[in-house]
Design a protein around this motif. Sequence first.
Motif, PDB file in Angstrom:
ATOM      1  N   LEU A  89     -28.103  49.604 -25.505  1.00 58.69           N
ATOM      2  CA  LEU A  89     -26.456  49.603 -25.212  1.00 58.69           C
ATOM      3  C   LEU A  89     -25.441  49.628 -26.334  1.00 58.69           C
ATOM      4  N   ILE A  90     -25.226  48.199 -26.391  1.00 57.86           N
ATOM      5  CA  ILE A  90     -24.048  48.353 -27.927  1.00 57.86           C
ATOM      6  C   ILE A  90     -24.455  49.283 -28.490  1.00 57.86           C
ATOM      7  N   VAL A  91     -25.581  49.801 -29.124  1.00 57.16           N
ATOM      8  CA  VAL A  91     -25.395  50.784 -30.250  1.00 57.16           C
ATOM      9  C   VAL A  91     -24.248  52.203 -30.054  1.00 57.16           C
ATOM     10  N   LEU A  92     -25.248  52.265 -28.307  1.00 56.74           N
ATOM     11  CA  LEU A  92     -24.650  53.434 -28.010  1.00 56.74           C
ATOM     12  C   LEU A  92     -22.906  53.322 -27.160  1.00 56.74           C
ATOM     13  N   ALA A  93     -22.628  51.980 -26.616  1.00 60.35           N
ATOM     14  CA  ALA A  93     -21.160  51.670 -26.092  1.00 60.35           C
ATOM     15  C   ALA A  93     -20.118  51.719 -27.672  1.00 60.35           C
ATOM     16  N   VAL A  94     -20.467  51.538 -28.835  1.00 65.17           N
ATOM     17  CA  VAL A  94     -19.698  50.906 -30.163  1.00 65.17           C
ATOM     18  C   VAL A  94     -19.236  52.909 -30.182  1.00 65.17           C
ATOM     19  N   TYR A  95     -20.807  53.590 -30.847  1.00 59.59           N
ATOM     20  CA  TYR A  95     -20.698  55.023 -31.460  1.00 59.59           C
ATOM     21  C   TYR A  95     -19.438  55.361 -30.196  1.00 59.59           C
ATOM     22  N   ALA A  96     -20.159  55.815 -28.692  1.00 62.17           N
ATOM     23  CA  ALA A  96     -19.381  56.603 -27.605  1.00 62.17           C
ATOM     24  C   ALA A  96     -17.451  56.670 -28.136  1.00 62.17           C
ATOM     25  N   LEU A  97     -17.457  55.046 -28.066  1.00 61.83           N
ATOM     26  CA  LEU A  97     -16.293  54.751 -28.693  1.00 61.83           C
ATOM     27  C   LEU A  97     -15.310  55.569 -29.633  1.00 61.83           C
ATOM     28  N   VAL A  98     -16.133  55.072 -30.676  1.00 61.60           N
ATOM     29  CA  VAL A  98     -15.271  55.583 -32.163  1.00 61.60           C
ATOM     30  C   VAL A  98     -16.110  56.847 -32.545  1.00 61.60           C
ATOM     31  N   GLY A  99     -16.978  57.361 -31.929  1.00 58.69           N
ATOM     32  CA  GLY A  99     -17.367  58.505 -31.921  1.00 58.69           C
ATOM     33  C   GLY A  99     -18.745  58.587 -33.095  1.00 58.69           C
ATOM     34  N   GLY A 100     -19.901  59.868 -32.390  1.00 61.92           N
ATOM     35  CA  GLY A 100     -20.856  59.391 -32.814  1.00 61.92           C
ATOM     36  C   GLY A 100     -21.292  59.668 -34.227  1.00 61.92           C
ATOM     37  N   ARG A 101     -20.891  60.743 -34.455  1.00 59.69           N
ATOM     38  CA  ARG A 101     -21.102  60.613 -35.979  1.00 59.69           C
ATOM     39  C   ARG A 101     -20.181  59.546 -36.534  1.00 59.69           C
ATOM     40  N   VAL A 102     -19.236  58.424 -36.281  1.00 55.17           N
ATOM     41  CA  VAL A 102     -19.077  57.988 -37.855  1.00 55.17           C
ATOM     42  C   VAL A 102     -20.377  56.535 -38.050  1.00 55.17           C
ATOM     43  N   TYR A 103     -21.293  57.072 -37.574  1.00 55.66           N
ATOM     44  CA  TYR A 103     -22.629  56.342 -38.355  1.00 55.66           C
ATOM     45  C   TYR A 103     -23.269  57.255 -39.215  1.00 55.66           C
ATOM     46  N   CYS A 104     -22.956  58.286 -39.365  1.00 56.21           N
ATOM     47  CA  CYS A 104     -23.009  59.267 -40.064  1.00 56.21           C
ATOM     48  C   CYS A 104     -22.210  59.230 -41.796  1.00 56.21           C
ATOM     49  N   SER A 105     -20.887  59.132 -41.038  1.00 56.93           N
ATOM     50  CA  SER A 105     -20.133  59.128 -42.321  1.00 56.93           C
ATOM     51  C   SER A 105     -20.340  57.842 -42.997  1.00 56.93           C
ATOM     52  N   TRP A 106     -20.102  56.400 -42.153  1.00 60.65           N
ATOM     53  CA  TRP A 106     -19.239  55.222 -42.545  1.00 60.65           C
ATOM     54  C   TRP A 106     -20.639  54.538 -42.353  1.00 60.65           C
ATOM     55  N   VAL A 107     -22.014  54.797 -41.913  1.00 58.84           N
ATOM     56  CA  VAL A 107     -23.673  53.728 -42.083  1.00 58.84           C
ATOM     57  C   VAL A 107     -24.111  54.524 -42.757  1.00 58.84           C
ATOM     58  N   CYS A 108     -24.993  55.491 -41.982  1.00 53.69           N
ATOM     59  CA  CYS A 108     -25.956  56.444 -43.082  1.00 53.69           C
ATOM     60  C   CYS A 108     -26.562  56.107 -44.769  1.00 53.69           C
TER      61      CYS A 108
END
Lengths: 303, 264
Positions: A89-108
């Motif tokens: 839920l924490i992860v979902l909340a963060v990405y819902a806020l900053v943009g889901g695909r921020v995962y793709c460009s900033w983390v993955c």
Amino acid sequence: MTDKLTPGRDAVRRKGWLGAHRWLILRRLSQAVFLGIFLLGPWAGIWWVKGDLAGSMTFDVLPLTDPLILLQGMVAGHWPELTALTGALIVLAVYALVGGRVYCSWVCPVNPVTDAAHWLHARLGLPKGWQPKASTRLWLLGTVLAVSALTGTIAWELVNPVTMLQRGIVFGMTAGWALIGAVFLFDLLLARRGWCGRLCPVGAFYGLVGQKSVLRVSAANRAACDDCMDCFAVCPEMAVITPALRGTTAETPLILSPDCTNCGRCIDVCAQDVFRFTHRFDAHPAPGRADPTPSPARQRRAA
Amino acid sequence: MAPRRPAPPIDRRRFLTDAARAAAGCAVAGSLLALYARDARALPAEALRPPGALDEPDFLAACIRCGLCVRDCPYDTLSLADLGEGAATGTPFFTARQIPCEMCDDIPCVKACPTGALDPALTDIDDAKMGVAVLVDQENCLNALGLRCDVCYRVCPAIDKAITLDRMHNERSGHHAIFLPTVHAEHCTGCGKCEQACVLPEATIKVLPIRLARGKAAEHYRLGWEEMERKGGPVVEGIIDLPDRLPEEAPDFAPLMKLPGTGQ
Ligand code: SF4
Ligand code: SF4
Ligand code: SF4
Ligand code: SF4
């Protein structure tokens, strides 16, 4: 005019190398940090963060869980304990806020790999190759969930190159590298930007999570665009730029497509400083271009 | 009537072909993945799951491969499976012969697991069921040959419960005893200490997954002697318990009745 090999040359001339690579550098730093904090433990014995991208525990209090993996487990028939649920839920909340695909460009961790493939692809001037529809990844996401439900296993984790690469590095395993090599070659030789742009169900999932994200890129200064096309050359999801950049004054300059990874590369390479990060409620007036050449999409709509 | 629009039929056909193509592609990819997922369920016999692990099918739906159990094991017993290593990619396992489970009292691996793939209901490590030890090779086990090695017995954390040395006659020498290491599955946790400690080049006692180690009695079977003990009398009322016949040479044998004409 754009130089296909080095998009952003004008930007470098105008803003200096650093200015034209700001977000790229920050992004690589972020990717390094997200990998590095997991390596502090095994390499330096500093156990601030334990686990991997699938699930982790930070400072023994903050659980984080990959929501897609947990979701597969749930459709496979396992109701997880509270710790994992909270983490998801924490992860979902963060990405819902900053943009889901921020995962793709900033983390993955796969992003630098596919970026490298794309860079080499452009260098070698290779053909585009197979270009399945961007929606293919949504189909694949559905398939992954269906297979999880049918087999009662967390199916995608058996082959997921994203977690396998990171887990491999953090836990010292090697076979995952073969898969990463395959992704690299796939993007290089078979399908330009094929993996992240068309296939990866993880990216598709995070795209859905970020449908209504607050952090967005805006073509705020679009009136200054001189059609150099550099932003299109660097954007991993170039379709998302058009509506914002080519929109009329009445249309929003915000890039609202959930496919946008918020990588900020367009901000970097634009010599005219057309783009900037803002929030989705930003209502600053952003007039369209003085002599709008109507985009093909708009022409079709108008017809 | 609204004028017919010329474009849609083609768009619709295109949409349908695209959808059909995507569906077909997904069916192929999905089938391959499903086949692989099915194979992944066959856990190799040497790969033991950590304490409290759910049954393998449930475990594969529960474990997210975070490795937190691996990190919190103080003895580096656990590791995550690499691609093609046997156990499903990324899932935790251990190999008894290499590093067994030390059966920590506080079970840190179970505590670390965020998903419940390692069942938090396991609070007493003695209740763990990672597998069951089996003396697989009585032809090489030193104790079974009549020597006194006893190592597996000595190292067992549940000594005299999970593993006992059962005395039996040594037929070969005729006048020695054999102290046969005998595992009692009810108390064996499958920690693997015995397998790891076996002094032979290849362990003769091995921890096997329960599905391989154990047989199963038929549901309706009852052990008469146990039933009798529980009841404190014959299981069936009014049954006549006939005396057991003893061999004629028995020194203190006295027949119940004397037969006529035998000279006794
Ligand atoms: S699309 Fe997939 S592989 Fe690519 S960056 Fe996003 S999560 Fe990583
Ligand atoms: S009980 Fe202790 S030794 Fe055994 S796997 Fe768990 S943490 Fe490791
Ligand atoms: S801690 Fe639990 S979920 Fe994580 S790898 Fe171990 S068993 Fe799997
Ligand atoms: S595996 Fe061996 S050492 Fe461990 S409890 Fe069972 S008999 Fe004892």
